[in-house]
Design a protein around this motif. Sequence first.
Motif, short mmCIF file in Angstrom:
data_model
loop_
_atom_site.label_atom_id
_atom_site.label_comp_id
_atom_site.label_asym_id
_atom_site.label_seq_id
_atom_site.Cartn_x
_atom_site.Cartn_y
_atom_site.Cartn_z
N GLU A 5 0.86 -1.18 0.00
CA GLU A 5 0.00 0.00 0.00
C GLU A 5 0.91 1.24 0.00
O GLU A 5 1.85 1.30 0.78
CB GLU A 5 -0.85 -0.02 1.27
CG GLU A 5 -1.86 1.09 1.34
CD GLU A 5 -2.68 1.06 2.64
OE1 GLU A 5 -3.52 1.94 2.80
OE2 GLU A 5 -2.44 0.18 3.48
N THR A 6 0.62 2.19 -0.87
CA THR A 6 1.45 3.39 -0.92
C THR A 6 0.83 4.49 -0.07
O THR A 6 -0.29 4.94 -0.32
CB THR A 6 1.60 3.90 -2.37
OG1 THR A 6 2.11 2.84 -3.16
CG2 THR A 6 2.57 5.08 -2.45
N SER A 8 1.75 8.31 2.18
CA SER A 8 2.54 9.49 1.87
C SER A 8 2.91 10.25 3.14
O SER A 8 2.09 10.39 4.05
CB SER A 8 1.72 10.38 0.93
OG SER A 8 2.46 11.52 0.62
N PRO A 13 6.58 9.01 -0.81
CA PRO A 13 5.85 7.76 -0.63
C PRO A 13 6.49 6.88 0.44
O PRO A 13 7.70 6.94 0.67
CB PRO A 13 6.00 7.08 -2.00
CG PRO A 13 7.27 7.60 -2.54
CD PRO A 13 7.43 9.00 -2.01
N HIS A 15 5.96 2.70 1.27
CA HIS A 15 5.22 1.50 0.87
C HIS A 15 5.06 0.60 2.09
O HIS A 15 6.04 0.18 2.70
CB HIS A 15 5.96 0.79 -0.27
CG HIS A 15 6.11 1.68 -1.47
ND1 HIS A 15 7.33 2.09 -1.95
CD2 HIS A 15 5.18 2.28 -2.24
CE1 HIS A 15 7.14 2.90 -2.99
NE2 HIS A 15 5.84 3.02 -3.18
N TYR A 20 8.35 -7.60 1.87
CA TYR A 20 9.09 -6.80 0.90
C TYR A 20 10.09 -7.66 0.11
O TYR A 20 10.27 -7.46 -1.09
CB TYR A 20 9.86 -5.68 1.59
CG TYR A 20 8.98 -4.68 2.30
CD1 TYR A 20 8.20 -3.78 1.58
CD2 TYR A 20 8.95 -4.62 3.68
CE1 TYR A 20 7.40 -2.85 2.23
CE2 TYR A 20 8.17 -3.68 4.34
CZ TYR A 20 7.40 -2.81 3.61
OH TYR A 20 6.62 -1.89 4.26
N GLN A 58 10.93 9.93 -4.35
CA GLN A 58 9.63 9.92 -5.04
C GLN A 58 9.63 9.01 -6.28
O GLN A 58 8.57 8.64 -6.77
CB GLN A 58 9.25 11.35 -5.48
CG GLN A 58 8.83 12.21 -4.31
CD GLN A 58 8.77 13.69 -4.67
OE1 GLN A 58 9.46 14.16 -5.58
NE2 GLN A 58 7.96 14.44 -3.94
N LEU A 62 10.92 1.20 -4.27
CA LEU A 62 10.44 0.79 -2.95
C LEU A 62 11.02 1.66 -1.83
O LEU A 62 12.23 1.82 -1.72
CB LEU A 62 10.84 -0.68 -2.70
CG LEU A 62 10.30 -1.33 -1.43
CD1 LEU A 62 8.77 -1.40 -1.44
CD2 LEU A 62 10.87 -2.74 -1.24
#
Length: 243
Positions: A5-6, A8, A13, A15, A20, A58, A62
Amino acid sequence: MGALETLSIMGMPVHSGTHYADWLLLRQQQGLGAQVITLNAEMAMQADRNPQLKHLIQTIELVIPDGAGIVLYFRLKGKRIRRSPGIELAEALLSAPGERTAFFFGAAPGTAEAAARVWQQRCPHLSVVGTQHGYLTPEDADALVEQLQAKQPQLIFVALGVPRQEFWIAEHRHLCPHSIWVGVGGSFDIWAGTKDRAPAWFCEHHLEWLYRLYQEPWRWRRMLALPKFAIRALTYSGYSDST
Ligand code: UDP
């Protein structure tokens, strides 16, 4: 394996997920390389002042939440995410099942070799195909580029400190486009045994930074970034911030 899920934070960002290493290795099977950044409060504050670093964060594949400050920020915003220390992601990649090649670049002379020996013993299916300390002469730099190009290691860990390692990776990742490149800070020092990781209690209570301060008291000035981060993150009103 769940999707990522991204989220902010301060226009950058993060994640959020749990697997992972699987995510990265699956992408690699599909022929896709990646750069990984392990974001903590100190780095977020550096990026806030350094547009080049912010832009890099940005645009890479990842960004994982490494740091109590990042996790606490999202908790205050009502979103529970799990902290993922970069060293644990590196360890999960190195010990994932299957034959794999790796390269360790960075840290003081002798440290990357010592860390590589530890991993060779721990994981017989792993082949550390090269090491290089992080204080390069121009000749070392040329030799390193040649080695990476020739060996195409699947995992490339770079320990030069933030943000030098992030910029170095961004500049050199074209040499091995299918590799997973991770900036790992002090991880070689920990694997080689020259520094300790904080005991579990400190990690569980979001106090790894305090243990680090005890081990490396000269860091106190850098750690002033933490309260500044809290204020900046919570008052940031960039257009893209959301949870
Ligand atoms: N380092 C390096 N070359 C340099 C500067 C630093 O190899 O020119 C290494 C240093 O020896 C240490 C690592 O980078 O092993 C940085 O670790 P640190 O824990 O300070 O990382 P940070 O907290 O900055 O991410």
